[in-house]
Scaffold this motif. Structure first.
Motif, short mmCIF file in Angstrom:
data_model
loop_
_atom_site.label_atom_id
_atom_site.label_comp_id
_atom_site.label_asym_id
_atom_site.label_seq_id
_atom_site.Cartn_x
_atom_site.Cartn_y
_atom_site.Cartn_z
N ALA A 1 0.83 -1.21 0.00
CA ALA A 1 0.00 0.00 0.00
C ALA A 1 0.86 1.25 0.00
O ALA A 1 0.52 2.26 -0.62
CB ALA A 1 -0.94 -0.01 1.21
N GLY A 2 1.99 1.20 0.70
CA GLY A 2 2.89 2.33 0.73
C GLY A 2 3.48 2.63 -0.64
O GLY A 2 3.63 3.80 -1.02
N ARG A 3 3.81 1.59 -1.37
CA ARG A 3 4.34 1.81 -2.72
C ARG A 3 3.27 2.44 -3.62
O ARG A 3 3.58 3.34 -4.42
CB ARG A 3 4.83 0.48 -3.30
N ARG A 4 2.03 2.01 -3.48
CA ARG A 4 0.95 2.62 -4.26
C ARG A 4 0.77 4.09 -3.86
O ARG A 4 0.52 4.95 -4.72
CB ARG A 4 -0.36 1.86 -4.05
N LEU A 5 0.91 4.36 -2.56
CA LEU A 5 0.77 5.74 -2.07
C LEU A 5 1.82 6.64 -2.71
O LEU A 5 1.49 7.76 -3.15
CB LEU A 5 0.90 5.77 -0.55
N ILE A 6 3.06 6.21 -2.74
CA ILE A 6 4.12 7.04 -3.31
C ILE A 6 3.86 7.30 -4.78
O ILE A 6 4.01 8.45 -5.25
CB ILE A 6 5.50 6.38 -3.11
N ARG A 7 3.47 6.29 -5.52
CA ARG A 7 3.21 6.48 -6.95
C ARG A 7 2.04 7.44 -7.17
O ARG A 7 2.09 8.27 -8.09
CB ARG A 7 2.92 5.12 -7.60
N GLU A 8 1.02 7.34 -6.33
CA GLU A 8 -0.12 8.23 -6.50
C GLU A 8 0.22 9.66 -6.09
O GLU A 8 -0.25 10.62 -6.71
CB GLU A 8 -1.33 7.73 -5.71
N CYS A 9 1.05 9.82 -5.06
CA CYS A 9 1.52 11.17 -4.71
C CYS A 9 2.30 11.78 -5.87
O CYS A 9 2.14 12.96 -6.20
CB CYS A 9 2.38 11.13 -3.45
N ASN A 10 3.14 10.99 -6.53
CA ASN A 10 3.87 11.47 -7.71
C ASN A 10 2.90 11.91 -8.79
O ASN A 10 3.07 12.96 -9.42
CB ASN A 10 4.78 10.38 -8.26
N ALA A 11 1.85 11.11 -9.03
CA ALA A 11 0.90 11.43 -10.08
C ALA A 11 0.14 12.72 -9.77
O ALA A 11 -0.17 13.51 -10.68
CB ALA A 11 -0.09 10.28 -10.26
N LEU A 12 -0.16 12.94 -8.49
CA LEU A 12 -0.91 14.13 -8.08
C LEU A 12 0.00 15.33 -7.80
O LEU A 12 -0.49 16.41 -7.48
CB LEU A 12 -1.73 13.83 -6.82
N LYS A 13 1.32 15.14 -7.91
CA LYS A 13 2.31 16.18 -7.60
C LYS A 13 2.24 16.59 -6.12
O LYS A 13 2.40 17.77 -5.78
CB LYS A 13 2.13 17.41 -8.50
N ILE A 14 2.00 15.62 -5.26
CA ILE A 14 2.08 15.83 -3.82
C ILE A 14 3.50 15.51 -3.37
O ILE A 14 4.00 14.42 -3.64
CB ILE A 14 1.07 14.94 -3.06
N MET A 15 4.16 16.44 -2.72
CA MET A 15 5.52 16.21 -2.25
C MET A 15 5.52 15.13 -1.17
O MET A 15 4.68 15.14 -0.27
CB MET A 15 6.12 17.50 -1.68
N VAL A 16 6.45 14.19 -1.25
CA VAL A 16 6.59 13.13 -0.26
C VAL A 16 7.67 13.53 0.74
O VAL A 16 8.81 13.81 0.36
CB VAL A 16 6.94 11.78 -0.93
N ASP A 17 7.30 13.54 2.02
CA ASP A 17 8.22 13.96 3.08
C ASP A 17 8.88 12.72 3.70
O ASP A 17 8.19 11.83 4.21
CB ASP A 17 7.45 14.73 4.14
N LEU A 18 10.21 12.69 3.69
CA LEU A 18 10.98 11.57 4.22
C LEU A 18 11.26 11.67 5.71
O LEU A 18 11.78 10.72 6.30
CB LEU A 18 12.30 11.46 3.46
N SER A 19 10.93 12.78 6.34
CA SER A 19 11.12 12.91 7.78
C SER A 19 10.32 11.82 8.50
O SER A 19 9.20 11.51 8.10
CB SER A 19 10.65 14.29 8.27
N HIS A 20 10.91 11.24 9.51
CA HIS A 20 10.32 10.16 10.32
C HIS A 20 10.40 8.79 9.66
O HIS A 20 10.14 7.79 10.32
CB HIS A 20 8.86 10.45 10.70
N MET A 21 10.73 8.69 8.37
CA MET A 21 10.87 7.38 7.74
C MET A 21 12.10 6.65 8.28
O MET A 21 13.13 7.28 8.55
CB MET A 21 11.02 7.52 6.22
#
Length: 355
Positions: A191-211
């Motif tokens: 599900a996380g991999r799908r989330l990242i791909r969809e954020c890319n598609a929507l141009k939502i910045m992915v924050d790596l803090s806390h990862m």
């Protein structure tokens, strides 16, 4: 007296303050009650001209919690992560916080604008208004089908961290441990991999803090956007699990990404303590290291205001000019200070959002 240098900040938690005191929100936001770090009067006084405003769903209150502040002032420590927060609990809270952000815009009578693009951020600055960007710190309010991601995007969501340290259906974060490193467990789920791909598609910045490290690497292998940590520091200076290793910084630099310097004392002080009684040296050491590893075009500020203890030299948003003065006295020239305070954030947001 000259106007303070405009600052764009990568992360703050004022929405949590409003969530916890809904009947006092006008005094907190508009009038300024003198508590916490942010309100309109102090933001104006300090040059806080824009930033990421985090939707963060707090964990349920513990019946007999330990004294976490005392633990963090007596390293070494490891604070157990709270249990995952279910979607049914998280989503109503996140919607309330998004509504608070919209109320902040309406109640400010033009002094604050909710922005969805760099053009809107720059227009707000030109008009003398503070620019706010909706950010989500921990994606507990997003379902595994990602339907809610589209709804929050329509509301203005433009930045998202898949986790806030505790696990989600999307991945795992780092525990609050000192000393320690971010290699603490498994990475993204399917599900996380799908989330990242969809954020890319929507141009939502992915924050790596806390990862954690595995999740960081998973995102780096999937994402087609610059790698960004909105509020993180250098592990080589302070050996906290929350700080980024030189290997991670090199990966961020390769993508022309960004790191926002976190003002939280536990991530700044070499001894890992929470106490705000510290000089400027830890701040300067982290900033020097980040610039050395990332380059001067890929570093900014990510205060964690209203979410952490900050150095007594800064105190709150009104203290941002003192931070700028300390960097200037350290030898940073005006063009570099303007990049750190504003320009670098605008550049990475353009590269991420496309506008």
């Amino acid at each position: 007296m000259a106007d303070p240098m405009p600052v764009f900040d990568g992360h703050n938690d004022i929405l949590l303050r409003l969530l916890l005191a809904p009947d006092n929100r006008r005094r907190i936001w508009i009038e300024g009650e003198g508590q916490g770090h942010l309100d309109l009067p102090r933001m104006r006084a300090g040059g806080f001209a824009g930033g990421m405003f985090a939707i963060y769903v707090p964990s349920p209150a513990e019946s007999d919690p330990p004294d976490y502040d005392a633990m963090m002032d007596s390293p070494p420590y490891e604070i157990a992560l709270p249990a995952p927060v279910p979607l049914s609990t998280a989503q109503p809270v996140a919607l309330t916080m998004a509504s608070h952000l919209m109320w902040m815009e309406r109640s400010s009578e033009g002094a604050f604008r909710l922005c969805r693009s760099v053009a809107e951020i720059e227009a707000a600055r030109a008009a003398g208004a503070i620019a706010g960007v909706m950010h989500m710190e921990g994606a507990e309010a997003i379902d595994d089908r990602l339907d809610a991601l589209h709804a929050f995007h329509a509301m203005g969501l433009r930045s998202l961290g898949p986790v806030w340290s505790r696990p989600t259906i999307f991945g795992n974060g780092v525990p609050f441990r000192f000393p320690g490193d971010p290699d603490t467990g498994p990475g993204l789920t399917d599900a996380g991999r799908r989330l990242i791909r969809e954020c890319n598609a929507l141009k939502i910045m992915v924050d790596l803090s806390h990862m954690n490290e595995a999740g960081f690497d998973d995102i780096a292998g999937i994402s087609d956007a610059p790698l960004v940590a909105t509020h993180s520091n250098a592990h080589a200076v302070t050996a906290s699990t929350r700080n980024l290793t030189d290997r991670q910084l090199a990966m961020i630099r390769e993508t022309k990404g960004m790191v926002g310097l976190n003002f939280a004392t536990v991530f700044l002080r070499e001894d890992g303590k929470r106490s705000p009684n510290m000089g400027w040296e830890p701040v300067l050491r982290h900033m020097d290291h980040l610039i050395a590893k990332l380059g001067e075009d890929h570093v900014g500020f990510g205060s964690d205001f209203d979410g952490a203890a900050v150095p007594e030299g800064i105190t709150d948003a009104a203290g941002l000019p003192r931070l700028i003065d300390a960097l200037r006295a350290h030898g940073y020239d005006e063009p570099l200070l303007q990049k750190l305070a504003w320009g670098n954030w605008m550049s990475v947001l353009r590269r991420t959002w496309g506008a």
